[in-house]
Design a protein around this motif. Structure first.
Motif, PDB file in Angstrom:
ATOM      1  N   ALA A 172       0.836  -1.207   0.000  1.00  0.00           N
ATOM      2  CA  ALA A 172       0.000   0.000   0.000  1.00  0.00           C
ATOM      3  C   ALA A 172       0.867   1.252   0.000  1.00  0.00           C
ATOM      4  CB  ALA A 172      -0.924  -0.012   1.210  1.00  0.00           C
ATOM      5  N   VAL A 173       1.958   1.226   0.754  1.00  0.00           N
ATOM      6  CA  VAL A 173       2.882   2.372   0.788  1.00  0.00           C
ATOM      7  C   VAL A 173       3.483   2.588  -0.594  1.00  0.00           C
ATOM      8  CG1 VAL A 173       5.084   3.197   1.692  1.00  0.00           C
ATOM      9  CG2 VAL A 173       3.413   2.212   3.245  1.00  0.00           C
ATOM     10  N   SER A 174       3.874   1.517  -1.252  1.00  0.00           N
ATOM     11  CA  SER A 174       4.437   1.628  -2.603  1.00  0.00           C
ATOM     12  C   SER A 174       3.404   2.188  -3.588  1.00  0.00           C
ATOM     13  CB  SER A 174       4.920   0.260  -3.082  1.00  0.00           C
ATOM     14  OG  SER A 174       5.974  -0.218  -2.261  1.00  0.00           O
ATOM     15  N   ALA A 175       2.144   1.809  -3.396  1.00  0.00           N
ATOM     16  CA  ALA A 175       1.086   2.258  -4.313  1.00  0.00           C
ATOM     17  C   ALA A 175       0.865   3.759  -4.251  1.00  0.00           C
ATOM     18  CB  ALA A 175      -0.212   1.510  -4.010  1.00  0.00           C
ATOM     19  N   VAL A 176       1.035   4.340  -3.061  1.00  0.00           N
ATOM     20  CA  VAL A 176       0.783   5.786  -2.916  1.00  0.00           C
ATOM     21  C   VAL A 176       2.073   6.595  -2.961  1.00  0.00           C
ATOM     22  CG1 VAL A 176      -1.310   5.363  -1.586  1.00  0.00           C
ATOM     23  CG2 VAL A 176       0.846   5.725  -0.378  1.00  0.00           C
ATOM     24  N   ALA A 177       3.213   5.923  -3.139  1.00  0.00           N
ATOM     25  CA  ALA A 177       4.494   6.626  -3.167  1.00  0.00           C
ATOM     26  C   ALA A 177       4.553   7.741  -4.214  1.00  0.00           C
ATOM     27  CB  ALA A 177       5.633   5.633  -3.381  1.00  0.00           C
ATOM     28  N   PRO A 178       3.979   7.550  -5.432  1.00  0.00           N
ATOM     29  CA  PRO A 178       4.021   8.653  -6.411  1.00  0.00           C
ATOM     30  C   PRO A 178       3.380   9.942  -5.895  1.00  0.00           C
ATOM     31  CG  PRO A 178       3.451   6.600  -7.496  1.00  0.00           C
ATOM     32  CD  PRO A 178       3.417   6.319  -6.026  1.00  0.00           C
ATOM     33  N   GLN A 179       2.297   9.816  -5.121  1.00  0.00           N
ATOM     34  CA  GLN A 179       1.664  11.019  -4.563  1.00  0.00           C
ATOM     35  C   GLN A 179       2.602  11.727  -3.594  1.00  0.00           C
ATOM     36  OE1 GLN A 179      -2.411  10.387  -3.107  1.00  0.00           O
ATOM     37  NE2 GLN A 179      -2.490   8.470  -4.238  1.00  0.00           N
ATOM     38  N   ALA A 180       3.285  10.931  -2.763  1.00  0.00           N
ATOM     39  CA  ALA A 180       4.213  11.513  -1.800  1.00  0.00           C
ATOM     40  C   ALA A 180       5.396  12.157  -2.505  1.00  0.00           C
ATOM     41  CB  ALA A 180       4.695  10.436  -0.831  1.00  0.00           C
ATOM     42  N   GLU A 181       5.894  11.500  -3.531  1.00  0.00           N
ATOM     43  CA  GLU A 181       7.039  12.033  -4.266  1.00  0.00           C
ATOM     44  C   GLU A 181       6.682  13.327  -4.992  1.00  0.00           C
ATOM     45  OE1 GLU A 181       8.029   8.677  -6.628  1.00  0.00           O
ATOM     46  OE2 GLU A 181       8.959   7.590  -4.950  1.00  0.00           O
ATOM     47  N   ALA A 182       5.434  13.425  -5.451  1.00  0.00           N
ATOM     48  CA  ALA A 182       4.993  14.659  -6.111  1.00  0.00           C
ATOM     49  C   ALA A 182       4.981  15.820  -5.120  1.00  0.00           C
ATOM     50  CB  ALA A 182       3.594  14.459  -6.708  1.00  0.00           C
ATOM     51  N   ALA A 183       4.547  15.540  -3.882  1.00  0.00           N
ATOM     52  CA  ALA A 183       4.549  16.584  -2.851  1.00  0.00           C
ATOM     53  C   ALA A 183       5.975  17.016  -2.532  1.00  0.00           C
ATOM     54  CB  ALA A 183       3.850  16.074  -1.592  1.00  0.00           C
ATOM     55  N   LEU A 184       6.877  16.046  -2.406  1.00  0.00           N
ATOM     56  CA  LEU A 184       8.271  16.368  -2.120  1.00  0.00           C
ATOM     57  C   LEU A 184       8.897  17.183  -3.248  1.00  0.00           C
ATOM     58  CD1 LEU A 184       9.407  12.956  -0.605  1.00  0.00           C
ATOM     59  CD2 LEU A 184       9.368  15.148   0.599  1.00  0.00           C
ATOM     60  N   ALA A 185       8.521  16.880  -4.482  1.00  0.00           N
ATOM     61  CA  ALA A 185       9.045  17.627  -5.627  1.00  0.00           C
ATOM     62  C   ALA A 185       8.612  19.087  -5.587  1.00  0.00           C
ATOM     63  CB  ALA A 185       8.577  16.976  -6.926  1.00  0.00           C
ATOM     64  N   ASP A 186       7.450  19.323  -4.969  1.00  0.00           N
ATOM     65  CA  ASP A 186       6.958  20.695  -4.827  1.00  0.00           C
ATOM     66  C   ASP A 186       7.530  21.376  -3.585  1.00  0.00           C
ATOM     67  OD1 ASP A 186       5.425  20.560  -7.111  1.00  0.00           O
ATOM     68  OD2 ASP A 186       3.634  19.864  -6.056  1.00  0.00           O
ATOM     69  N   GLY A 187       8.364  20.646  -2.834  1.00  0.00           N
ATOM     70  CA  GLY A 187       9.004  21.220  -1.659  1.00  0.00           C
ATOM     71  C   GLY A 187       8.157  21.202  -0.411  1.00  0.00           C
ATOM     72  N   VAL A 188       7.145  20.331  -0.357  1.00  0.00           N
ATOM     73  CA  VAL A 188       6.281  20.266   0.827  1.00  0.00           C
ATOM     74  C   VAL A 188       6.299  18.854   1.393  1.00  0.00           C
ATOM     75  CG1 VAL A 188       4.776  22.112   0.013  1.00  0.00           C
ATOM     76  CG2 VAL A 188       4.205  19.746  -0.524  1.00  0.00           C
ATOM     77  N   ARG A 189       5.938  18.743   2.673  1.00  0.00           N
ATOM     78  CA  ARG A 189       5.900  17.446   3.334  1.00  0.00           C
ATOM     79  C   ARG A 189       4.708  16.631   2.826  1.00  0.00           C
ATOM     80  NH1 ARG A 189       7.998  15.531   8.165  1.00  0.00           N
ATOM     81  NH2 ARG A 189       8.933  17.587   8.509  1.00  0.00           N
ATOM     82  N   PRO A 190       4.913  15.357   2.506  1.00  0.00           N
ATOM     83  CA  PRO A 190       3.790  14.530   2.039  1.00  0.00           C
ATOM     84  C   PRO A 190       2.648  14.517   3.045  1.00  0.00           C
ATOM     85  CG  PRO A 190       5.864  13.407   1.641  1.00  0.00           C
ATOM     86  CD  PRO A 190       6.187  14.622   2.478  1.00  0.00           C
ATOM     87  N   PRO A 191       1.398  14.699   2.581  1.00  0.00           N
ATOM     88  CA  PRO A 191       0.238  14.755   3.480  1.00  0.00           C
ATOM     89  C   PRO A 191      -0.184  13.358   3.936  1.00  0.00           C
ATOM     90  CG  PRO A 191      -0.474  15.012   1.217  1.00  0.00           C
ATOM     91  CD  PRO A 191       1.026  14.934   1.179  1.00  0.00           C
TER      92      PRO A 191
END
Length: 207
Positions: A172-191
């Motif tokens: 499940a963590v791997s499945a949502v990793a792209p969302q977290a990585e997108a937040a990090l790319a924008d310079g914010v902490r993953p929600p």
């Protein structure tokens, strides 16, 4: 006021823990990082804040007194109720919020669901003299690396705490990793709260 609860954890859900106190189950609204440290049947101690409304009494739980204090201070800003204050603490630690406010970091506040650009600007003005200075050292320098490890650990621990097997949690963590990585790319902490909901949806689809 109920300052804290101490007792065995009777039940856990994505947003709530039930603590047994004197034979009574007390439902406590908690952020994912707080729930991640709880296990059913184990003893827990949560700092709490009771929010009284005309039609409800809601108990919010925190890992420590500092989180509770920041939760209550956030609500002194206009437009910030308990739900938004909890969302802010679910996205950022107390020190990360202090850092964001002290440095005028709009993006950090905008990472919280429900806060737009104007809202972030308003909060920065209102909270500047209320939260105080960050208590940790070198927060800004270590934030990116800490955020990467932080969201994965919180999410996995929360899923395991909800009864999922370690392998299911990993998938499940791997499945949502792209969302977290997108937040990090924008310079914010993953929600983490949104990631937890998305992870639960992927788990429900595979069962």
């Amino acid at each position: 006021m109920i300052a804290f609860l101490s007792g065995p954890v009777a039940a856990l859900s994505p947003a709530t823990a039930v603590i047994e106190v004197g034979g009574v189950g007390m439902a406590v609204q908690c952020a994912p990082r707080t729930l991640a440290d709880l296990r059913i049947g184990q003893q827990a101690r949560l700092a709490t804040s009771l929010v009284v409304r005309e039609d409800s009494l809601t108990l919010y739980g925190f890992a420590d007194d500092d989180e509770r204090q920041v939760f209550e201070l956030l609500q002194t800003a206009s437009g910030v109720g308990p739900r938004l204050a909890q969302a802010m603490l679910a996205t950022h630690s107390p020190d990360a919020l202090r850092q964001a406010v002290s440095t005028g970091d709009e993006k950090a506040l905008m990472a919280v669901s429900g806060i737009g650009k104007k809202g972030a600007q308003k909060l920065l003005l209102e909270l500047k003299d209320r939260l105080g200075a960050p208590r940790g050292a070198h927060i800004g320098q270590q934030a990116p690396a800490a955020a990467v490890a932080d969201w994965r650990e919180q999410l996995q621990a929360a899923l395991i705490g909800l009864g999922y097997a370690a392998r299911e949690a990993d998938d499940a963590v791997s499945a949502v990793a792209p969302q977290a990585e997108a937040a990090l790319a924008d310079g914010v902490r993953p929600p983490v709260p949104q990631l937890l909901r998305a992870a639960l949806q992927t788990l429900n689809r595979t069962r």
